[in-house]
Design a protein around this motif. Sequence first.
Motif, PDB file in Angstrom:
ATOM      1  N   LYS B  17     -17.048  13.113  14.279  1.00  0.00           N
ATOM      2  CA  LYS B  17     -16.825  11.669  14.257  1.00  0.00           C
ATOM      3  C   LYS B  17     -17.014  11.089  12.854  1.00  0.00           C
ATOM      4  O   LYS B  17     -17.650  11.703  11.990  1.00  0.00           O
ATOM      5  CB  LYS B  17     -17.778  10.969  15.225  1.00  0.00           C
ATOM      6  N   ASN B  18     -16.475   9.901  12.672  1.00  0.00           N
ATOM      7  CA  ASN B  18     -16.647   9.157  11.422  1.00  0.00           C
ATOM      8  C   ASN B  18     -17.615   8.013  11.646  1.00  0.00           C
ATOM      9  O   ASN B  18     -17.636   7.413  12.729  1.00  0.00           O
ATOM     10  CB  ASN B  18     -15.312   8.575  10.948  1.00  0.00           C
ATOM     11  N   TYR B  19     -18.373   7.705  10.607  1.00  0.00           N
ATOM     12  CA  TYR B  19     -19.250   6.542  10.719  1.00  0.00           C
ATOM     13  C   TYR B  19     -19.612   6.033   9.347  1.00  0.00           C
ATOM     14  O   TYR B  19     -19.430   6.722   8.353  1.00  0.00           O
ATOM     15  CB  TYR B  19     -20.512   6.860  11.524  1.00  0.00           C
ATOM     16  N   THR B  20     -20.118   4.785   9.319  1.00  0.00           N
ATOM     17  CA  THR B  20     -20.475   4.133   8.065  1.00  0.00           C
ATOM     18  C   THR B  20     -21.882   3.567   8.128  1.00  0.00           C
ATOM     19  O   THR B  20     -22.269   2.951   9.126  1.00  0.00           O
ATOM     20  CB  THR B  20     -19.484   2.999   7.743  1.00  0.00           C
ATOM     21  N   ARG B  60     -17.891  15.380   2.541  1.00  0.00           N
ATOM     22  CA  ARG B  60     -17.612  14.465   3.651  1.00  0.00           C
ATOM     23  C   ARG B  60     -18.252  13.091   3.469  1.00  0.00           C
ATOM     24  O   ARG B  60     -18.183  12.247   4.372  1.00  0.00           O
ATOM     25  CB  ARG B  60     -18.109  15.089   4.952  1.00  0.00           C
ATOM     26  N   HIS B  75     -19.849   6.277   3.769  1.00  0.00           N
ATOM     27  CA  HIS B  75     -18.978   6.667   4.868  1.00  0.00           C
ATOM     28  C   HIS B  75     -19.038   8.172   5.074  1.00  0.00           C
ATOM     29  O   HIS B  75     -18.970   8.940   4.110  1.00  0.00           O
ATOM     30  CB  HIS B  75     -17.540   6.232   4.587  1.00  0.00           C
ATOM     31  N   THR B  77     -17.269  11.278   6.969  1.00  0.00           N
ATOM     32  CA  THR B  77     -16.006  11.688   7.582  1.00  0.00           C
ATOM     33  C   THR B  77     -16.178  13.022   8.304  1.00  0.00           C
ATOM     34  O   THR B  77     -16.683  13.984   7.726  1.00  0.00           O
ATOM     35  CB  THR B  77     -14.913  11.836   6.523  1.00  0.00           C
ATOM     36  N   ALA B  78     -15.753  13.065   9.554  1.00  0.00           N
ATOM     37  CA  ALA B  78     -15.802  14.295  10.350  1.00  0.00           C
ATOM     38  C   ALA B  78     -17.177  14.957  10.226  1.00  0.00           C
ATOM     39  O   ALA B  78     -17.314  16.077   9.731  1.00  0.00           O
ATOM     40  CB  ALA B  78     -14.690  15.247   9.932  1.00  0.00           C
TER      41      ALA B  78
END
Lengths: 113, 110
Positions: B17-20, B60, B75, B77-78
Amino acid sequence: DAGITQSPRHKVTETGTPVTLRCHQTENHRYMYWYRQDPGHGLRLIHYSYGVKDTDKGEVSDGYSVSRSKTEDFLLTLESATSSQTSVYFCATQGGPSYNEQFFGPGTRLTVL
Amino acid sequence: ELKVEQNPLFLSMQEGKNYTIYCNYSTTSDRLYWYRQDPGKSLESLFVLLSNGAVKQEGRLMASLDTKARLSTLHITAAVHDLSATYFCAVGPGNYQLIWGAGTKLIIKP
């Protein structure tokens, strides 16, 4: 990374006992810092040094003193340890321009009973 | 008084998943830093952001800085399990001191 060592790495002491923590760096960095880290508070600055014999207070300096007699060594002293000073203490250094990042030592876990 | 707020303070997410993570600060600053801390370990510098619009990427992780909004983002990523750690942002108010956020504890589940 800067060569920074801290001693001791772990210490258990009793309330009212004086304690000295040592930070030693091999990078000839001008600036050195002592932080404490507690859950929920991030890092809080205790004292910092901007040169030999030049030190100043941070936001949580009460109960702590510091000394820097050589570029490479920065000592943090708890004159009379209290349980509220149980924490993990990190030393950090910074050299060069003000925008350079700080480099951290491995930390000292201090428990005051 | 310069204050630095991170959110969320705790984040549990699945791999892939992506998250910030957000870092807000209260007054003008010319530099912002991101650090990583593994459990029981010291802090490791990840990124140094020195100007408005600065973006830096490492694997990432990507960090950006918007000085007008007084906001930095980190951020992911993956996400992979190895990125599990606590992430701190810190802001420099113009001298050699840093003001730190409380940290974001990130747990990435396989």
